[in-house]
Design a protein around this motif. Structure first.
Motif, PDB file in Angstrom:
ATOM      1  N   GLY A 175       0.771  -1.235   0.000  1.00  0.00           N
ATOM      2  CA  GLY A 175       0.000   0.000   0.000  1.00  0.00           C
ATOM      3  C   GLY A 175       0.798   1.278   0.000  1.00  0.00           C
ATOM      4  O   GLY A 175       0.236   2.363   0.184  1.00  0.00           O
ATOM      5  N   GLY A 176       2.105   1.199  -0.235  1.00  0.00           N
ATOM      6  CA  GLY A 176       2.932   2.392  -0.196  1.00  0.00           C
ATOM      7  C   GLY A 176       2.688   3.310  -1.384  1.00  0.00           C
ATOM      8  O   GLY A 176       2.432   2.854  -2.506  1.00  0.00           O
ATOM      9  N   ASP A 177       2.786   4.620  -1.139  1.00  0.00           N
ATOM     10  CA  ASP A 177       2.661   5.646  -2.168  1.00  0.00           C
ATOM     11  C   ASP A 177       4.079   6.058  -2.564  1.00  0.00           C
ATOM     12  O   ASP A 177       4.749   6.792  -1.844  1.00  0.00           O
ATOM     13  N   ASN A 178       4.531   5.580  -3.715  1.00  0.00           N
ATOM     14  CA  ASN A 178       5.908   5.807  -4.135  1.00  0.00           C
ATOM     15  C   ASN A 178       6.244   7.286  -4.286  1.00  0.00           C
ATOM     16  O   ASN A 178       7.294   7.743  -3.819  1.00  0.00           O
ATOM     17  N   VAL A 179       5.381   8.042  -4.953  1.00  0.00           N
ATOM     18  CA  VAL A 179       5.673   9.459  -5.202  1.00  0.00           C
ATOM     19  C   VAL A 179       5.725  10.228  -3.880  1.00  0.00           C
ATOM     20  O   VAL A 179       6.602  11.083  -3.684  1.00  0.00           O
ATOM     21  N   LYS A 180       4.833   9.913  -2.963  1.00  0.00           N
ATOM     22  CA  LYS A 180       4.846  10.578  -1.658  1.00  0.00           C
ATOM     23  C   LYS A 180       6.149  10.305  -0.915  1.00  0.00           C
ATOM     24  O   LYS A 180       6.748  11.212  -0.314  1.00  0.00           O
ATOM     25  N   LEU A 181       6.620   9.056  -0.957  1.00  0.00           N
ATOM     26  CA  LEU A 181       7.888   8.731  -0.299  1.00  0.00           C
ATOM     27  C   LEU A 181       9.036   9.498  -0.939  1.00  0.00           C
ATOM     28  O   LEU A 181       9.905  10.034  -0.237  1.00  0.00           O
ATOM     29  N   ILE A 182       9.058   9.571  -2.253  1.00  0.00           N
ATOM     30  CA  ILE A 182      10.105  10.323  -2.956  1.00  0.00           C
ATOM     31  C   ILE A 182      10.077  11.790  -2.539  1.00  0.00           C
ATOM     32  O   ILE A 182      11.129  12.404  -2.293  1.00  0.00           O
ATOM     33  N   GLU A 183       8.880  12.351  -2.427  1.00  0.00           N
ATOM     34  CA  GLU A 183       8.759  13.763  -2.064  1.00  0.00           C
ATOM     35  C   GLU A 183       9.129  14.016  -0.610  1.00  0.00           C
ATOM     36  O   GLU A 183       9.700  15.060  -0.275  1.00  0.00           O
ATOM     37  N   GLU A 184       8.821  13.053   0.267  1.00  0.00           N
ATOM     38  CA  GLU A 184       9.083  13.251   1.693  1.00  0.00           C
ATOM     39  C   GLU A 184      10.516  12.932   2.080  1.00  0.00           C
ATOM     40  O   GLU A 184      11.055  13.523   3.016  1.00  0.00           O
ATOM     41  N   ARG A 185      11.149  12.005   1.394  1.00  0.00           N
ATOM     42  CA  ARG A 185      12.526  11.609   1.727  1.00  0.00           C
ATOM     43  C   ARG A 185      13.419  11.632   0.473  1.00  0.00           C
ATOM     44  O   ARG A 185      14.055  10.638   0.148  1.00  0.00           O
ATOM     45  N   PRO A 186      13.478  12.756  -0.202  1.00  0.00           N
ATOM     46  CA  PRO A 186      14.205  12.788  -1.476  1.00  0.00           C
ATOM     47  C   PRO A 186      15.684  12.462  -1.348  1.00  0.00           C
ATOM     48  O   PRO A 186      16.281  11.868  -2.263  1.00  0.00           O
ATOM     49  N   GLU A 187      16.263  12.806  -0.198  1.00  0.00           N
ATOM     50  CA  GLU A 187      17.694  12.571  -0.016  1.00  0.00           C
ATOM     51  C   GLU A 187      18.038  11.101   0.180  1.00  0.00           C
ATOM     52  O   GLU A 187      19.215  10.718   0.136  1.00  0.00           O
ATOM     53  N   ARG A 188      17.016  10.256   0.370  1.00  0.00           N
ATOM     54  CA  ARG A 188      17.261   8.837   0.634  1.00  0.00           C
ATOM     55  C   ARG A 188      16.960   7.946  -0.573  1.00  0.00           C
ATOM     56  O   ARG A 188      17.047   6.727  -0.468  1.00  0.00           O
ATOM     57  N   ILE A 189      16.621   8.534  -1.705  1.00  0.00           N
ATOM     58  CA  ILE A 189      16.342   7.751  -2.913  1.00  0.00           C
ATOM     59  C   ILE A 189      17.629   7.643  -3.716  1.00  0.00           C
ATOM     60  O   ILE A 189      18.116   8.623  -4.274  1.00  0.00           O
ATOM     61  N   GLY A 190      18.190   6.423  -3.782  1.00  0.00           N
ATOM     62  CA  GLY A 190      19.459   6.246  -4.470  1.00  0.00           C
ATOM     63  C   GLY A 190      19.386   5.426  -5.737  1.00  0.00           C
ATOM     64  O   GLY A 190      20.337   5.421  -6.531  1.00  0.00           O
ATOM     65  N   TYR A 191      18.254   4.744  -5.958  1.00  0.00           N
ATOM     66  CA  TYR A 191      18.189   3.756  -7.038  1.00  0.00           C
ATOM     67  C   TYR A 191      16.724   3.364  -7.165  1.00  0.00           C
ATOM     68  O   TYR A 191      15.971   3.448  -6.190  1.00  0.00           O
ATOM     69  N   LEU A 192      16.308   2.946  -8.353  1.00  0.00           N
ATOM     70  CA  LEU A 192      14.921   2.527  -8.570  1.00  0.00           C
ATOM     71  C   LEU A 192      14.855   1.148  -9.214  1.00  0.00           C
ATOM     72  O   LEU A 192      15.637   0.837 -10.111  1.00  0.00           O
ATOM     73  N   HIS A 193      13.906   0.342  -8.741  1.00  0.00           N
ATOM     74  CA  HIS A 193      13.442  -0.828  -9.473  1.00  0.00           C
ATOM     75  C   HIS A 193      12.027  -0.530  -9.929  1.00  0.00           C
ATOM     76  O   HIS A 193      11.165  -0.187  -9.107  1.00  0.00           O
ATOM     77  N   LEU A 194      11.780  -0.675 -11.209  1.00  0.00           N
ATOM     78  CA  LEU A 194      10.463  -0.386 -11.771  1.00  0.00           C
ATOM     79  C   LEU A 194       9.681  -1.683 -11.965  1.00  0.00           C
ATOM     80  O   LEU A 194      10.115  -2.585 -12.681  1.00  0.00           O
ATOM     81  N   LYS A 195       8.545  -1.759 -11.312  1.00  0.00           N
ATOM     82  CA  LYS A 195       7.626  -2.865 -11.548  1.00  0.00           C
ATOM     83  C   LYS A 195       6.239  -2.455 -11.081  1.00  0.00           C
ATOM     84  O   LYS A 195       6.078  -1.483 -10.335  1.00  0.00           O
ATOM     85  N   GLN A 196       5.252  -3.210 -11.514  1.00  0.00           N
ATOM     86  CA  GLN A 196       3.871  -2.960 -11.124  1.00  0.00           C
ATOM     87  C   GLN A 196       3.268  -4.206 -10.496  1.00  0.00           C
ATOM     88  O   GLN A 196       3.620  -5.335 -10.850  1.00  0.00           O
ATOM     89  N   VAL A 197       2.337  -3.965  -9.569  1.00  0.00           N
ATOM     90  CA  VAL A 197       1.618  -5.043  -8.910  1.00  0.00           C
ATOM     91  C   VAL A 197       0.173  -5.032  -9.417  1.00  0.00           C
ATOM     92  O   VAL A 197      -0.378  -3.969  -9.732  1.00  0.00           O
ATOM     93  N   ASP A 198      -0.407  -6.216  -9.512  1.00  0.00           N
ATOM     94  CA  ASP A 198      -1.764  -6.362 -10.019  1.00  0.00           C
ATOM     95  C   ASP A 198      -2.760  -6.125  -8.877  1.00  0.00           C
ATOM     96  O   ASP A 198      -2.907  -6.981  -7.999  1.00  0.00           O
ATOM     97  N   PRO A 199      -3.467  -4.978  -8.868  1.00  0.00           N
ATOM     98  CA  PRO A 199      -4.376  -4.697  -7.758  1.00  0.00           C
ATOM     99  C   PRO A 199      -5.571  -5.634  -7.701  1.00  0.00           C
ATOM    100  O   PRO A 199      -6.176  -5.809  -6.639  1.00  0.00           O
ATOM    101  N   SER A 200      -5.898  -6.286  -8.830  1.00  0.00           N
ATOM    102  CA  SER A 200      -7.039  -7.210  -8.816  1.00  0.00           C
ATOM    103  C   SER A 200      -6.703  -8.490  -8.055  1.00  0.00           C
ATOM    104  O   SER A 200      -7.606  -9.192  -7.609  1.00  0.00           O
ATOM    105  N   GLN A 201      -5.408  -8.796  -7.895  1.00  0.00           N
ATOM    106  CA  GLN A 201      -4.988  -9.965  -7.128  1.00  0.00           C
ATOM    107  C   GLN A 201      -4.536  -9.626  -5.711  1.00  0.00           C
ATOM    108  O   GLN A 201      -4.559 -10.479  -4.821  1.00  0.00           O
ATOM    109  N   LEU A 202      -4.100  -8.391  -5.517  1.00  0.00           N
ATOM    110  CA  LEU A 202      -3.350  -8.061  -4.314  1.00  0.00           C
ATOM    111  C   LEU A 202      -4.123  -8.316  -3.030  1.00  0.00           C
ATOM    112  O   LEU A 202      -3.585  -8.895  -2.066  1.00  0.00           O
ATOM    113  N   PHE A 203      -5.375  -7.930  -2.989  1.00  0.00           N
ATOM    114  CA  PHE A 203      -6.113  -8.081  -1.728  1.00  0.00           C
ATOM    115  C   PHE A 203      -6.415  -9.542  -1.417  1.00  0.00           C
ATOM    116  O   PHE A 203      -6.465  -9.936  -0.259  1.00  0.00           O
TER     117      PHE A 203
END
Length: 307
Positions: A200-228
């Motif tokens: 349930g994390g909000d990626n953009v919010k984390l980037i905005e709140e802790r910009p100095e701690r973002i050193g690298y990205l892995h890009l992937k998506q999760v299927d919300p129809s399965q997640l719950f």
């Protein structure tokens, strides 16, 4: 007026994980030379090392194999369990000597560090409690800072910590506490967009709140129809992957363009590596997905580049 320099965007790469590779040697996985050839055909130039021993471990051979294909190495990966105590240091450093030793010789400047899971991704066995106590948190933070400092001093490499499904560091609260327990000089995040969204994390919010701690990205998506269903029924992560929980973009969440654009504004030198968990897939499945994913990313944002 001074000239303005246009932001070139983030370097988009890929990884063995996007070809279903989780282990150094598995007869069901795509052979390493086919992986490298298909990376090139899919349109990428940057890759990760993957599990140590999957790609050649002789630096001269690996340099030749990558160089002949025009490929470059962004990072290697190790696994740690510092919350368990002092005995874990030697295990972590032994891995670092191999992985960082090899990756740094090929110019990689990052080491992605994945915490041990509380539930085995090989057997689905529950190995320990799901949450850490205060003493374990302290050991975890101290261990990672020690590792990050040693990596900088020995190899000139930066530690990028990867929160993970079925690990102790997964939710927003856990990730933020991890950042509070560690020193930005030595420990920052490989923000995996799919694993962060898994809880349930909000990626953009984390980037905005802790910009100095973002050193690298892995890009992937999760299927919300399965997640719950996965969360409600406590499905082990490995089984969820086999069932397709990490889905080809743009069919899942989070949207990748806002994340790429937010991080590109921080530092266009940060890597964004496509890493779609696909362990257990057919060897013929990954290539077209990797190709379409690259096309999707470059079609949804101008802040992306190959090299």
């Amino acid at each position: 007026m001074g000239e303005t320099t246009e932001n070139p965007g983030l370097r988009i790469g890929t990884a063995p994980d996007s070809w279903g590779v989780w282990f150094p040697d598995d007869p069901q996985q795509v052979p390493w030379n086919r992986f490298l050839d298909e990376v090139v055909a899919a349109g990428y130039e940057w890759i990760e090392l993957g599990p140590y021993g999957y790609l050649p471990t002789d630096p001269h051979q690996l340099e030749d194999e990558l160089g002949s294909r025009g490929l470059k190495l962004s990072a290697g990966t190790v696994f740690t369990g510092f919350h368990k105590g002092e005995d874990e240091w030697q295990r972590a450093w032994d891995q670092a000597l191999n992985v960082a030793g090899l990756a740094s010789k090929l110019g990689a400047e990052h080491l992605v560090v994945i915490p041990d899971l509380w539930r085995s991704d090989a057997t689905s066995e529950v190995l320990e409690p799901r949450v850490l106590d205060d003493a374990q948190w302290a050991k975890l933070g101290a261990g990672h800072d020690r590792l990050g400092k040693a990596l900088l001093e020995e190899f000139g490499m930066k530690q990028q910590f990867h929160s993970h499904a079925d690990s102790h560091i997964g939710t927003t609260r856990e990730v933020l506490r991890f950042l509070d327990e560690t020193d930005a000089r030595y420990t920052n995040l490989c923000l995996d967009t799919g694993h962060f969204a898994y809880y349930g994390g909000d990626n953009v919010k984390l980037i905005e709140e802790r910009p100095e701690r973002i050193g690298y990205l892995h890009l992937k998506q999760v299927d919300p129809s399965q997640l719950f269903d996965v969360l409600k029924n406590d499905v082990p992560f490995a089984q969820a992957v086999a069932d397709g929980i990490m889905i080809e973009p743009p069919h899942g969440v989070p949207d990748l363009a806002p994340i790429i654009e937010a991080v590109a504004k921080l530092d266009p030198e940060i890597f964004a590596i496509v890493e779609q968990d696909m362990y257990g897939c057919s060897v013929d499945a990954p290539f077209p997905i990797a190709q379409r994913t690259r096309e999707h990313i470059f079609g949804c944002t101008h802040l992306a580049r190959i090299s």
